[in-house]
Scaffold this motif. Structure first.
Motif, PDB file in Angstrom:
ATOM      1  N   CYS A  20      -0.946  -4.778  11.647  1.00  0.00           N
ATOM      2  CA  CYS A  20       0.262  -4.277  10.993  1.00  0.00           C
ATOM      3  C   CYS A  20       1.408  -5.276  11.104  1.00  0.00           C
ATOM      4  O   CYS A  20       2.188  -5.439  10.156  1.00  0.00           O
ATOM      5  CB  CYS A  20       0.664  -2.931  11.587  1.00  0.00           C
ATOM      6  N   ALA A  21       1.519  -5.958  12.235  1.00  0.00           N
ATOM      7  CA  ALA A  21       2.579  -6.956  12.414  1.00  0.00           C
ATOM      8  C   ALA A  21       2.392  -8.117  11.437  1.00  0.00           C
ATOM      9  O   ALA A  21       3.354  -8.566  10.800  1.00  0.00           O
ATOM     10  CB  ALA A  21       2.589  -7.456  13.851  1.00  0.00           C
ATOM     11  N   VAL A  22       1.159  -8.595  11.294  1.00  0.00           N
ATOM     12  CA  VAL A  22       0.895  -9.712  10.370  1.00  0.00           C
ATOM     13  C   VAL A  22       1.153  -9.279   8.928  1.00  0.00           C
ATOM     14  O   VAL A  22       1.771 -10.014   8.143  1.00  0.00           O
ATOM     15  CB  VAL A  22      -0.548 -10.238  10.552  1.00  0.00           C
ATOM     16  N   VAL A  23       0.710  -8.083   8.567  1.00  0.00           N
ATOM     17  CA  VAL A  23       0.921  -7.589   7.199  1.00  0.00           C
ATOM     18  C   VAL A  23       2.411  -7.388   6.936  1.00  0.00           C
ATOM     19  O   VAL A  23       2.899  -7.695   5.834  1.00  0.00           O
ATOM     20  CB  VAL A  23       0.111  -6.295   6.954  1.00  0.00           C
ATOM     21  N   SER A  24       3.144  -6.908   7.927  1.00  0.00           N
ATOM     22  CA  SER A  24       4.595  -6.743   7.761  1.00  0.00           C
ATOM     23  C   SER A  24       5.252  -8.079   7.461  1.00  0.00           C
ATOM     24  O   SER A  24       6.069  -8.191   6.536  1.00  0.00           O
ATOM     25  CB  SER A  24       5.226  -6.155   9.030  1.00  0.00           C
ATOM     26  N   TYR A  25       4.902  -9.094   8.223  1.00  0.00           N
ATOM     27  CA  TYR A  25       5.474 -10.420   7.999  1.00  0.00           C
ATOM     28  C   TYR A  25       5.041 -10.978   6.646  1.00  0.00           C
ATOM     29  O   TYR A  25       5.832 -11.604   5.941  1.00  0.00           O
ATOM     30  CB  TYR A  25       5.089 -11.374   9.136  1.00  0.00           C
ATOM     31  N   SER A  26       3.807 -10.727   6.267  1.00  0.00           N
ATOM     32  CA  SER A  26       3.311 -11.184   4.976  1.00  0.00           C
ATOM     33  C   SER A  26       4.084 -10.527   3.828  1.00  0.00           C
ATOM     34  O   SER A  26       4.461 -11.191   2.858  1.00  0.00           O
ATOM     35  CB  SER A  26       1.826 -10.885   4.847  1.00  0.00           C
TER      36      SER A  26
ATOM     37  N   PHE B 288       0.550   3.550   7.355  1.00  0.00           N
ATOM     38  CA  PHE B 288       1.019   4.345   6.214  1.00  0.00           C
ATOM     39  C   PHE B 288       2.388   3.865   5.733  1.00  0.00           C
ATOM     40  O   PHE B 288       2.665   3.848   4.535  1.00  0.00           O
ATOM     41  CB  PHE B 288       1.048   5.834   6.563  1.00  0.00           C
ATOM     42  N   LEU B 289       3.246   3.458   6.656  1.00  0.00           N
ATOM     43  CA  LEU B 289       4.535   2.886   6.250  1.00  0.00           C
ATOM     44  C   LEU B 289       4.321   1.591   5.474  1.00  0.00           C
ATOM     45  O   LEU B 289       5.021   1.323   4.484  1.00  0.00           O
ATOM     46  CB  LEU B 289       5.415   2.634   7.476  1.00  0.00           C
ATOM     47  N   LEU B 290       3.359   0.783   5.913  1.00  0.00           N
ATOM     48  CA  LEU B 290       3.071  -0.469   5.212  1.00  0.00           C
ATOM     49  C   LEU B 290       2.481  -0.218   3.827  1.00  0.00           C
ATOM     50  O   LEU B 290       2.680  -1.025   2.914  1.00  0.00           O
ATOM     51  CB  LEU B 290       2.129  -1.348   6.037  1.00  0.00           C
ATOM     52  N   LEU B 291       1.755   0.869   3.668  1.00  0.00           N
ATOM     53  CA  LEU B 291       1.248   1.226   2.345  1.00  0.00           C
ATOM     54  C   LEU B 291       2.409   1.456   1.385  1.00  0.00           C
ATOM     55  O   LEU B 291       2.431   0.923   0.268  1.00  0.00           O
ATOM     56  CB  LEU B 291       0.365   2.472   2.430  1.00  0.00           C
ATOM     57  N   VAL B 292       3.394   2.206   1.831  1.00  0.00           N
ATOM     58  CA  VAL B 292       4.572   2.461   1.006  1.00  0.00           C
ATOM     59  C   VAL B 292       5.343   1.165   0.768  1.00  0.00           C
ATOM     60  O   VAL B 292       5.765   0.864  -0.358  1.00  0.00           O
ATOM     61  CB  VAL B 292       5.469   3.542   1.659  1.00  0.00           C
TER      62      VAL B 292
END
Length: 187
Positions: free
Chosen positions: A85-91, A155-159
């Motif tokens: 999730c951290a990597v996807v957030s930064y991406s 789920f937050l990253l999905l949004v």
């Protein structure tokens, strides 16, 4: 091994998953044998066993070991999920700011980590959706609530991903390829 002690006699019961119950006693009585057979089968004995005291119970650790293993799987899944999730957030942040995802990095390592992280987040979302449809509740919280936290962040990253995808189309007019191509905008 279950050890039961009477004031005048010692009774030792050994149980193994593939062997029958053995009762060893220096003063065997039909009452203690009946009580032990009843305890092994899960029924109550017909007489009071107040003269017996369970000293140590082992061999019933199968359930505890399974629970330990399940907890460790949940722990590692929670840690891996939060890292993903951290990597996807930064991406997603980089994609929103620059119009391109993370650079490939040395030997494509950063891009590979980014891709595996997206797969990890998708796996969390899929596992959560499956569990929600089959049981009515999401993933368990796990040790230190890491797995539950990873599920919530996923789920937050999905949004956030949906928002960034729409913003990417509106601002830049394209969504970059997952794998950079020669001559592409994010090569």
């Amino acid at each position: 091994m279950i050890s039961m002690q009477n004031r005048s006699a010692l009774t030792v019961v050994t149980t193994f998953p593939d062997k029958p119950l053995k009762v060893l006693s220096s003063k065997s009585s039909s009452k203690s044998s009946a009580s032990l057979r009843a305890r092994q089968s899960g029924r109550r004995s017909s007489f009071s066993s107040s003269s017996f005291r369970i000293v140590r119970a082992a061999g019933a650790g199968g359930k505890g070991e399974e629970e330990k293993e399940e907890n460790s799987v949940e722990l590692y899944a929670g840690i891996a999920g939060l890292l993903s999730c951290a990597v996807v957030s930064y991406s997603l942040f980089t994609l929103k700011q620059t119009g391109c995802g993370l650079p490939a990095g040395p030997g494509g390592l950063v891009g590979a980590i980014e891709g595996v992280s997206y797969l990890g987040v998708a796996g969390l979302l899929g596992a959560s959706a499956y569990k929600k449809t089959t049981t009515g509740s999401g993933l368990p919280a796990g040790p230190f609530a890491l797995l539950g936290a990873a599920e919530g962040v996923a789920f937050l990253l999905l949004v956030a991903g949906l928002y960034v995808g729409v913003a990417q189309l509106l601002e830049y007019g394209y969504i970059p390829n997952a794998v950079p191509v020669e001559g592409g905008k994010c090569a």
